[in-house]
Enzyme design. Sequence first.
Site, PDB file in Angstrom:
ATOM      1  CG  ASN A  53      -2.116  -0.870   1.060  1.00 43.12           C
ATOM      2  OD1 ASN A  53      -2.523  -1.173  -0.052  1.00 43.12           O
ATOM      3  ND2 ASN A  53      -2.691  -1.284   2.171  1.00 43.12           N
ATOM      4  CB  SER A 136     -22.913   2.549   6.062  1.00 48.46           C
ATOM      5  OG  SER A 136     -21.693   1.906   5.834  1.00 48.46           O
ATOM      6  CG  HIS A 141     -11.738  -0.261   5.678  1.00 53.30           C
ATOM      7  ND1 HIS A 141     -11.279   0.014   6.957  1.00 53.30           N
ATOM      8  CD2 HIS A 141     -10.827  -1.092   5.116  1.00 53.30           C
ATOM      9  CE1 HIS A 141     -10.133  -0.617   7.138  1.00 53.30           C
ATOM     10  NE2 HIS A 141      -9.831  -1.297   6.040  1.00 53.30           N
ATOM     11  CD  GLU A 184     -14.009   2.315   1.571  1.00 52.58           C
ATOM     12  OE1 GLU A 184     -13.149   2.008   0.717  1.00 52.58           O
ATOM     13  OE2 GLU A 184     -14.371   1.541   2.471  1.00 52.58           O
ATOM     14  CB  SER A 188      -8.615  -0.951  -1.340  1.00 53.43           C
ATOM     15  OG  SER A 188      -9.048  -1.846  -0.344  1.00 53.43           O
ATOM     16  CG  ASP A 213     -11.965   5.619   3.804  1.00 53.42           C
ATOM     17  OD1 ASP A 213     -11.020   5.748   3.007  1.00 53.42           O
ATOM     18  OD2 ASP A 213     -11.951   4.805   4.750  1.00 53.42           O
ATOM     19  CG  HIS A 216      -7.271   2.335  -0.733  1.00 49.11           C
ATOM     20  ND1 HIS A 216      -6.129   1.576  -0.690  1.00 49.11           N
ATOM     21  CD2 HIS A 216      -8.046   1.901   0.279  1.00 49.11           C
ATOM     22  CE1 HIS A 216      -6.216   0.692   0.295  1.00 49.11           C
ATOM     23  NE2 HIS A 216      -7.365   0.874   0.899  1.00 49.11           N
ATOM     24  CB  THR A 244      -4.353   6.367   5.709  1.00 48.24           C
ATOM     25  OG1 THR A 244      -3.372   5.764   6.557  1.00 48.24           O
ATOM     26  CG2 THR A 244      -4.004   6.031   4.273  1.00 48.24           C
ATOM     27  CE  LYS A 247      -4.296   1.388   3.747  1.00 52.31           C
ATOM     28  NZ  LYS A 247      -5.718   1.127   3.908  1.00 52.31           N
ATOM     29  CB  THR A 276      -4.776   6.830  22.086  1.00 51.61           C
ATOM     30  OG1 THR A 276      -3.782   5.899  21.675  1.00 51.61           O
ATOM     31  CG2 THR A 276      -5.081   7.797  20.963  1.00 51.61           C
ATOM     32  CB  THR A 277       0.532   7.757  23.380  1.00 48.82           C
ATOM     33  OG1 THR A 277       0.414   7.343  24.740  1.00 48.82           O
ATOM     34  CG2 THR A 277       1.847   8.493  23.192  1.00 48.82           C
ATOM     35  CB  THR A 362     -10.257  -9.077   3.211  1.00 47.05           C
ATOM     36  OG1 THR A 362      -9.499  -9.375   4.395  1.00 47.05           O
ATOM     37  CG2 THR A 362      -9.797  -7.755   2.672  1.00 47.05           C
TER      38      THR A 362
HETATM   39  C1  LIG Z   1      -6.453   0.761   5.192  1.00 44.31           C
HETATM   40  C2  LIG Z   1      -7.810   1.432   5.262  1.00 44.31           C
HETATM   41  C3  LIG Z   1      -8.171   2.205   6.371  1.00 44.31           C
HETATM   42  C4  LIG Z   1      -7.322   2.256   7.588  1.00 44.31           C
HETATM   43  O1  LIG Z   1      -6.209   3.064   7.421  1.00 44.31           O
HETATM   44  P1  LIG Z   1      -4.902   2.741   8.283  1.00 44.31           P
HETATM   45  O2  LIG Z   1      -4.162   4.014   8.291  1.00 44.31           O
HETATM   46  O3  LIG Z   1      -4.201   1.626   7.586  1.00 44.31           O
HETATM   47  O4  LIG Z   1      -5.375   2.331   9.640  1.00 44.31           O
HETATM   48  C5  LIG Z   1      -9.346   2.925   6.325  1.00 44.31           C
HETATM   49  N1  LIG Z   1     -10.176   2.860   5.257  1.00 44.31           N
HETATM   50  C6  LIG Z   1      -9.875   2.091   4.193  1.00 44.31           C
HETATM   51  C7  LIG Z   1     -10.815   2.065   3.046  1.00 44.31           C
HETATM   52  C8  LIG Z   1      -8.703   1.344   4.173  1.00 44.31           C
HETATM   53  O5  LIG Z   1      -8.433   0.550   3.137  1.00 44.31           O
END
Ligand SMILES: *Cc1c(COP(=O)(O)O)cnc(C)c1O
Length: 404
Positions: A53, A136, A141, A184, A188, A213, A216, A244, A247, A276-277, A362
């Site tokens: 990724n 949704s 994901h 999204e 992916s 989202d 990707h 993210t 990736k 969370t840290t 998956t």
């Molecule tokens: C990988 C993924 C995530 C999570 O992102 P990470 O940074 O890897 O935790 C969220 N949404 C989709 C569609 C993904 O493929």
Amino acid sequence: MDFDVMFQNQLDALKKEGNYRIFAELEREAGAFPQARCHNADAPEKVTVWCSNDYLGMGQNPAVIRAMKEAIDQCGAGAGGTRNISGTNHAHKLLEAELADLHRKESALLFTSGYVSNWAALSTLGSRLPDAVILSDELNHASMIEGIRHARCQKVIWKHNDPEDLDRKLAALPANAPKIVAFESVYSMDGDICPMQEIVEVAEKHGAMTYLDEVHAVGLYGPRGGGISEQEDLADRITLIEGTLGKAFGVVGGYITGSEALCDFIRSFASGFIFTTALPPAVAAAARVSIQHLKQSDQERLAQRERVAYLRKRLDQEGIPHMDNPSHIIPVMIKDPVKCRMLADYLMQRYGIYVQPINYPTVPKGTERLRFTPSPLHSTDDIEKLVYALKDLWKQCAVSHAVA
Ligand SMILES: *Cc1c(COP(=O)(O)O)cnc(C)c1O
């Protein structure tokens, strides 16, 4: 109670159906991507990674590595706390400003991963907005699904990439309920891309907010790597864009962007943000350099597109069926979990080609596949070796040549 027996029983069932996950133990080699050393006993020492990724190889970009090293020398290894209690470093704020600018939003908020950002943001929106309904896409994901589940609000699943179904489902809801449309851009597993403009128009018609989202797509699409929403000039009509740093940006971390009030709301109420840290400042510094680089450089995106087109062309020439889609993801359907694992093992052991078999959960059972993600760093020689190996496999195994 023998707990280990209970664990083992479920693991055995998983193995029997061919869905037990075996990881490849890799040592990525900076400067030599997509090559890696493999530590699995039954594989060659040198392998070519075909399912990363880290789509553009930014994880080995010298400027990104340098930024990370310099930040460690300046600030040390960790953030020192949660964002609330002493963990907010200057590097985090700089990165958030960079992300807000990437999507041309007022504000951005960092999380430890994309998974956590989806989980935290959706669960907070759904639980904190009175009478909220989350709509949704059915192929969203796992991180979005878990966030929605945790929100414990009303949830409506709409047909994948189907704005008409979304329209019907929105119309059936009370006019005054806050509605959140979650979807999204690039999915992916099939590599398909959503009809964003139609979805946005349907959402706007019903006064719903949009939660997108772009995991990707960020870094890969749009003139500055702002994703499909940038490419389609729709970013300003999307309420929240999530992405993210792990990736295409090649580091780790997740984020949301949106209005000042929206990000402040999530910052103030999301337990997955608060307790969370914070990410190490070095991670934030490296991610920022990666984003900055891809904002002004098209070279990696263009090279990736060329490599993707080339692999597709070669597969076509050799009669190896692959799923057609408009993205950078090339799925080769196998449609059987045991066969899928067997083919992947063979590629790895015989050819040093690493592609992870993609099995349930998956993807749905019966749609098992190999999924190739060519990067600008895959040479023509790498591609020819892959095509040769697949041809050999197709000859040896009774895999259907029918196009999926
Ligand atoms: C990988 C993924 C995530 C999570 O992102 P990470 O940074 O890897 O935790 C969220 N949404 C989709 C569609 C993904 O493929």
